[in-house]
Motif scaffolding. Structure first.
Motif, PDB file in Angstrom:
ATOM      1  N   UNK A 534     -20.015  57.826  19.967  1.00 44.93           N
ATOM      2  CA  UNK A 534     -20.079  59.698  20.327  1.00 44.93           C
ATOM      3  C   UNK A 534     -20.009  59.936  21.585  1.00 44.93           C
ATOM      4  N   UNK A 535     -19.184  60.435  21.418  1.00 45.12           N
ATOM      5  CA  UNK A 535     -19.143  61.369  22.864  1.00 45.12           C
ATOM      6  C   UNK A 535     -19.548  62.850  23.424  1.00 45.12           C
ATOM      7  N   UNK A 536     -20.268  62.992  23.746  1.00 46.32           N
ATOM      8  CA  UNK A 536     -20.756  64.463  23.433  1.00 46.32           C
ATOM      9  C   UNK A 536     -20.470  65.411  25.135  1.00 46.32           C
ATOM     10  N   UNK A 537     -19.987  64.733  25.854  1.00 54.02           N
ATOM     11  CA  UNK A 537     -19.240  65.785  26.764  1.00 54.02           C
ATOM     12  C   UNK A 537     -18.060  66.592  26.889  1.00 54.02           C
ATOM     13  N   UNK A 538     -18.058  67.210  26.982  1.00 59.47           N
ATOM     14  CA  UNK A 538     -16.849  68.405  26.845  1.00 59.47           C
ATOM     15  C   UNK A 538     -15.542  67.956  27.945  1.00 59.47           C
ATOM     16  N   UNK A 539     -14.474  67.661  27.499  1.00 61.32           N
ATOM     17  CA  UNK A 539     -13.586  67.231  28.360  1.00 61.32           C
ATOM     18  C   UNK A 539     -12.855  68.135  28.712  1.00 61.32           C
ATOM     19  N   UNK A 540     -12.224  68.522  29.898  1.00 57.55           N
ATOM     20  CA  UNK A 540     -12.518  69.973  30.018  1.00 57.55           C
ATOM     21  C   UNK A 540      -9.841  69.923  30.278  1.00 57.55           C
ATOM     22  N   UNK A 541      -9.471  70.458  29.875  1.00 55.09           N
ATOM     23  CA  UNK A 541      -8.006  70.329  29.535  1.00 55.09           C
ATOM     24  C   UNK A 541      -7.528  70.214  31.141  1.00 55.09           C
ATOM     25  N   UNK A 542      -7.742  71.080  31.776  1.00 53.20           N
ATOM     26  CA  UNK A 542      -7.098  71.500  33.161  1.00 53.20           C
ATOM     27  C   UNK A 542      -7.588  70.266  34.694  1.00 53.20           C
ATOM     28  N   UNK A 543      -9.109  69.997  34.496  1.00 52.95           N
ATOM     29  CA  UNK A 543      -9.455  69.178  35.574  1.00 52.95           C
ATOM     30  C   UNK A 543     -10.747  68.726  35.554  1.00 52.95           C
ATOM     31  N   UNK A 544     -11.308  67.223  35.769  1.00 48.59           N
ATOM     32  CA  UNK A 544     -12.770  66.993  35.795  1.00 48.59           C
ATOM     33  C   UNK A 544     -12.966  66.247  36.378  1.00 48.59           C
ATOM     34  N   UNK A 545     -14.294  65.786  36.648  1.00 47.91           N
ATOM     35  CA  UNK A 545     -14.682  64.724  36.924  1.00 47.91           C
ATOM     36  C   UNK A 545     -15.510  64.429  36.380  1.00 47.91           C
ATOM     37  N   UNK A 546     -15.426  62.700  36.141  1.00 55.49           N
ATOM     38  CA  UNK A 546     -16.491  62.262  35.489  1.00 55.49           C
ATOM     39  C   UNK A 546     -17.773  61.266  36.175  1.00 55.49           C
ATOM     40  N   UNK A 547     -18.427  60.543  35.839  1.00 52.04           N
ATOM     41  CA  UNK A 547     -19.325  60.059  36.866  1.00 52.04           C
ATOM     42  C   UNK A 547     -20.206  59.325  35.885  1.00 52.04           C
ATOM     43  N   UNK A 548     -20.282  58.073  35.781  1.00 56.07           N
ATOM     44  CA  UNK A 548     -20.695  56.751  35.322  1.00 56.07           C
ATOM     45  C   UNK A 548     -22.421  56.918  35.855  1.00 56.07           C
ATOM     46  N   UNK A 549     -23.684  57.260  35.281  1.00 48.24           N
ATOM     47  CA  UNK A 549     -24.738  57.009  35.791  1.00 48.24           C
ATOM     48  C   UNK A 549     -25.814  55.271  35.049  1.00 48.24           C
ATOM     49  N   UNK A 550     -26.089  54.204  35.849  1.00 51.78           N
ATOM     50  CA  UNK A 550     -26.925  53.858  35.349  1.00 51.78           C
ATOM     51  C   UNK A 550     -28.372  54.449  35.472  1.00 51.78           C
ATOM     52  N   UNK A 551     -29.372  53.377  34.396  1.00 58.03           N
ATOM     53  CA  UNK A 551     -30.929  54.070  33.769  1.00 58.03           C
ATOM     54  C   UNK A 551     -32.044  53.645  35.023  1.00 58.03           C
ATOM     55  N   UNK A 552     -30.742  53.480  36.328  1.00 54.28           N
ATOM     56  CA  UNK A 552     -31.537  53.319  37.864  1.00 54.28           C
ATOM     57  C   UNK A 552     -31.610  55.024  38.110  1.00 54.28           C
ATOM     58  N   UNK A 553     -30.266  55.694  38.054  1.00 51.80           N
ATOM     59  CA  UNK A 553     -29.943  56.816  38.169  1.00 51.80           C
ATOM     60  C   UNK A 553     -28.597  56.039  39.889  1.00 51.80           C
ATOM     61  N   UNK A 554     -27.625  55.332  39.084  1.00 55.54           N
ATOM     62  CA  UNK A 554     -27.530  54.748  40.698  1.00 55.54           C
ATOM     63  C   UNK A 554     -26.204  55.215  39.874  1.00 55.54           C
ATOM     64  N   UNK A 555     -24.947  55.667  40.775  1.00 55.79           N
ATOM     65  CA  UNK A 555     -23.851  55.457  40.860  1.00 55.79           C
ATOM     66  C   UNK A 555     -23.239  54.226  40.415  1.00 55.79           C
ATOM     67  N   UNK A 556     -22.294  54.052  39.185  1.00 57.13           N
ATOM     68  CA  UNK A 556     -21.864  52.948  38.296  1.00 57.13           C
ATOM     69  C   UNK A 556     -19.724  53.096  38.819  1.00 57.13           C
ATOM     70  N   UNK A 557     -19.729  54.356  38.089  1.00 53.99           N
ATOM     71  CA  UNK A 557     -18.026  54.170  38.575  1.00 53.99           C
ATOM     72  C   UNK A 557     -18.082  56.261  38.498  1.00 53.99           C
TER      73      UNK A 557
END
Length: 892
Positions: A534-557
């Motif tokens: 499941x995806x809980x994040x609501x993807x905005x139609x016009x534009x959005x920025x998505x960030x993936x964090x690991x369990x150490x709160x580190x940027x992964x992508x």
């Protein structure tokens, strides 16, 4: 008078005169030149010692471990038999007068962050001055505020500094206060003890500009124009200006723009305990009680929470490493060799997993003037006596100096070497390093010049996103690629509004979808439920920025997108977004050389229509029989995911091309078993007989698949075992002869336009030297050029290449060299005879394995334990696909 001895005496006097003149010339010219070289070499040694001093000083305050370094103050000239040397060279090492450190415009004072028992904080510089007799160019070398400054007759030069640095959105101000009094002069080596305090760290955001004042031997303009600058030479955008302080201009004030900053302070005592001790709750030092870690020449045990180490000294050991998918270098710091006019960084590692060992070396070198970029930017990997290397791109070299691992350079990413034509062996060595984590790995640093952070971890990337499906918002999705199995407990996907999706507490691998309506998405897109969450994040139609964090709160992508090519659209931290991701469009990361592009730029991404994205197989795969069980059929995809179709006790003998034979939307694998029965296996393991009526059954030879009819089911082409005639059959049907004559064919190829009439025909192996196609009930043969020969199994299905149909074959007359056969019989070589891989005599498979629009050819390598490999038709580059032994029944 007897004058017979006069000529001899005159001659001796003349010769003696010449000797005196020659000796005088030697003493006046040669001796000084030789001494100048000796002095030059000594200064080069002092340069290295000051670089080590700076590295050890930073390492001491970062780890809390005391250090001791030596500085050669002077030198003695070598003894000479006749010539006279000047006195020994005496040099001096002294601290400057102390100057006050101040924080202005902040609620905290310098004493608040640097000291607990003092109301003021003072720091010094440390300067070496040589007393050379001949080599007069160098005047001094100074360490201050984490940088090395050298003054020569021709000007000044500066090393990199760790005092003020840009971060990933948050700049850092790291004060290192030098305390103690050093005053030594002489000719011998002098040992200098470095005693660290602990380091205090905090974050400040005063809401307006503020400044830091430090003592400095350098001018304000030097700091602003030459030191606090980015790679382009421009002053950091967050620095408002630098000015001199005091009547003697012995301090500088650096003014920072309003915003958030990471601020830290540590004190370093020179030959004494540090004069200040920052507040409790600090990190790092504390009298040297911390144990030496990997980066400091000690030992560290790996964990996902401890996946980054700062390297500054050799002989460090990092053990228990469980993942080597990424080997990221960032926050690098080079040394400066002024005598040779270069800046350089070098790091050498030995990787050992108990069963094998690889050595890796990274080297950067460029002119101090920086007018030509990095002249050397190489990575070399050694396996035994074999050594292979390639050149990094300028961008990859630049990324090694970024502050965060997310923005660093992954040395194992083949996309960091484009345009350099890395050999197939080098690409294979990168893969060898990335796959060493089958067992615990130990990394030992054998050499380091400069310092750098190294992060070793699994690679996880966004690979696709669709905010506006044409058939409803319930089908919105984000796809993430997990290169190796990864436990995602505690991971989060967050958008620009803070809307968060918590990833499942399970182990994910390969391509995984996160969809707005999980159930509907699985059904509509035909995906297995273990690949959709499941995806809980609501993807905005016009534009959005998505960030993936690991369990150490580190940027992964991260990825950003917009709908209408709007320049005001939010971007990633590196300032990019994917353009024009409108309704019915999917943003997808592109691939090259078998790996996703990951250069943190919009160029890594493209777009596809929704129809194209979901109707084109997103993950190419091939079928094979594992060596462990010849009755079993399995598949492996380009993400390394292995799936089992099932087991047939009749044991498959020759595999045919994997395809949706019965039109049910799922691929099946056709094959001839050991009893000459033609069958296919469904993905759920059920086995279906294709033909039981043909006398003698099917020949144990290659099989072809095609779609000559407009219905859903495909047609399977094969050769009869008794008659050697061409036949076809559809699921639920019976064998249909394609000709009336006795054709004596030896194998089937597939279905494609081979005669250029814009209509497809069944293609067969007519003989060892001929291909043939069936048109109008007759077989037309095409002789292959030269000495080309094939066996009944050594072909692959036809595919489009360079504007026409090509049939891939193994030339059995040239050690199974891989070639492509044109409709006129001419051939082109893809993998030459004598190459290290030697394909087994078994069917091969064309697949667009890296999604670059050109199929690669997959084969079984008989020279490497029958592992599955591929070769690029354009370059001949060979890469490993599946690192396990398989049966020589084909990859289809």
């Amino acid at each position: 008078m007897d004058r017979r001895g006069q000529s001899v005496q005159v001659g001796v006097i003349i010769i003696f005169g010449f000797l005196i003149i020659a000796f005088s010339a030697y003493q006046a010219a040669v001796v000084p030149d030789q001494n100048a070289q000796i002095e030059f070499n000594h200064f080069q040694q002092v340069e290295t010692e000051f670089t080590e001093l700076r590295t050890d000083a930073l390492d001491a305050v970062n780890t809390g471990n005391a250090r001791s370094v030596g500085v050669d103050l002077g030198l003695r000239y070598p003894a000479r038999a006749f010539a006279v040397n000047p006195p020994p060279v005496s040099g001096s090492l002294r601290t400057t007068n102390a100057g006050e450190v101040e924080l202005r415009g902040l609620s905290d004072s310098a004493a608040d962050v640097c000291a607990t028992t003092s109301t003021t904080v003072e720091s010094r510089s440390l300067t070496y001055r040589p007393g050379y007799h001949v080599y007069s160019e160098p005047e001094h070398v100074t360490l201050e505020n984490t940088l090395i400054e050298q003054e020569f007759d021709g000007g000044k030069r500066y090393s990199t500094q760790d005092f003020v640095t840009p971060g990933s959105g948050t700049p850092s101000i790291d004060l290192v206060v030098l305390t103690g009094d050093v005053g030594r002069e002489g000719t011998d080596s002098y040992s200098l003890d470095l005693e660290p305090s602990r380091r205090y760290e905090t974050t400040v955001d005063p809401g307006s500009s503020f400044s830091v004042v430090v003592p400095s031997t350098l001018s304000a303009s030097t700091w602003e124009d030459e030191i606090l600058t980015d790679d382009s030479g421009s002053t950091y955008s967050f620095v408002n200006g630098v000015s001199s302080v005091g009547s003697d201009n012995s301090r500088v004030e650096i003014t920072f723009a309003a915003g958030e900053y990471d601020l830290s302070c540590a004190a370093l005592g020179l030959n004494a305990d540090p004069a200040y001790q920052p507040p409790e709750g600090s990190t790092g030092g504390g009298g040297g009680n911390a144990s030496l870690g990997y980066g400091s020449g000690g030992t560290t045990t790996y964990s996902p929470e401890n996946a980054t180490q700062t390297l500054s000294l050799p002989n460090g050991r990092w053990s228990g490493i469980s993942s080597t998918d990424e080997f990221i270098v960032n926050d690098a710091d080079y040394i400066i060799a002024y005598s040779s006019g270069v800046e350089r960084f070098k790091a050498s590692f030995r990787l050992d997993n108990g069963t094998g060992e690889l050595a890796m070396r990274i080297r950067l070198s460029r002119s101090i003037s920086r007018d030509s970029g990095w002249n050397t930017k190489s990575v070399a990997i050694k396996n035994g006596n074999n050594n292979q290397g390639a050149t990094l791109t300028d961008e990859a070299a630049r990324r090694m100096f970024n502050d965060t691992a997310y923005e660093g350079a992954d040395i194992l990413d083949i996309t960091n070497y484009p345009g350099q034509s890395p050999t197939s062996t080098f690409a294979g060595y990168l893969e060898d390093v990335a796959t060493m984590d089958d067992s615990d790995v130990k990394i030992v640093t054998s050499d380091i010049e400069g310092r750098a952070n190294v992060t070793v971890r699994r690679e996880v990337l966004f690979s696709a996103v669709q905010p506006q499906p044409s058939d409803g918002e319930q089908y919105e999705f984000v796809r993430v690629n997990f290169e190796t199995p990864t436990n995602t407990d505690g991971w989060e996907l967050v958008d620009s509004d803070g809307s968060t999706t918590s990833l499942p507490s399970t182990t994910l691998s390969g391509e995984v979808y996160f969809a707005a309506d999980e159930s509907a998405f699985e059904t509509e897109r035909g995906l297995n439920d273990d690949k959709v969450y499941p995806l809980s994040t609501d993807l905005e139609d016009a534009s959005d920025v998505l960030v993936l964090y690991d369990d150490q709160d580190q940027y992964r992508d991260e990825v950003a997108y917009e709908e209408n090519n709007d320049s005001t659209t939010p971007t990633t931290t590196n300032g990019w977004h994917v353009n024009e991701v409108g309704q019915g469009t999917v943003a997808n990361r592109t691939r090259a050389d078998g790996r996703y592009l990951d250069n943190d730029s919009a160029a890594d991404w493209g777009t596809k229509s929704q129809t194209s994205f979901f109707t084109t197989p997103g993950v190419p795969s091939v079928a094979f029989s594992p060596s462990s069980n010849g009755n079993k059929i399995q598949t492996v995809n380009n993400q390394g995911t292995v799936s089992t179709f099932g087991i047939d006790s009749g044991q498959p003998s020759v595999l045919g091309p994997k395809a949706d034979i019965d039109g049910d939307g799922q691929d099946e694998v056709p094959y001839v078993d050991n009893n000459n029965n033609l069958k296919y296996m469904n993905s759920d393991g059920t086995v279906v007989d294709l033909d039981t009526t043909l006398s003698g059954g099917a020949k144990k030879a290659s099989i072809g698949v095609g779609d000559p009819d407009p219905d859903d089911a495909l047609t399977v082409y094969y050769v009869g075992s008794n008659s050697n005639d061409p036949y076809s059959v559809k699921p639920g049907g019976t064998a249909q002869p394609l000709t009336a004559a006795d054709d004596s064919l030896i194998g089937a190829v597939g279905y494609a336009d081979f005669d250029g009439d814009s209509a497809s025909e069944p293609i067969f192996i007519a003989s060892q030297t001929e291909l043939g196609y069936v048109d109008g009930g007759t077989v037309t043969t095409v002789s292959m050029q030269g000495s080309t020969k094939v066996s009944k199994k050594s072909v692959g299905e036809p595919f489009q290449y360079n504007g026409g149909t090509r049939v891939p074959i193994l030339n059995t007359n040239k050690n199974n060299q891989i070639e492509l056969v044109k409709p006129n019989g001419k051939t082109s070589t893809i993998l030459k005879q004598g190459a290290t891989p030697k394909p087994k005599k078994a069917p091969i498979a064309p697949r667009d394995w890296d999604d670059d629009g050109t199929p690669e050819l997959l084969f079984i390598d008989g020279n490497d334990n029958q592992k599955i490999k591929l070769v690029e038709p354009g370059t001949g580059t060979v890469r490993l696909v599946y690192d396990q032994k398989v049966k020589a029944k084909g990859v289809r």
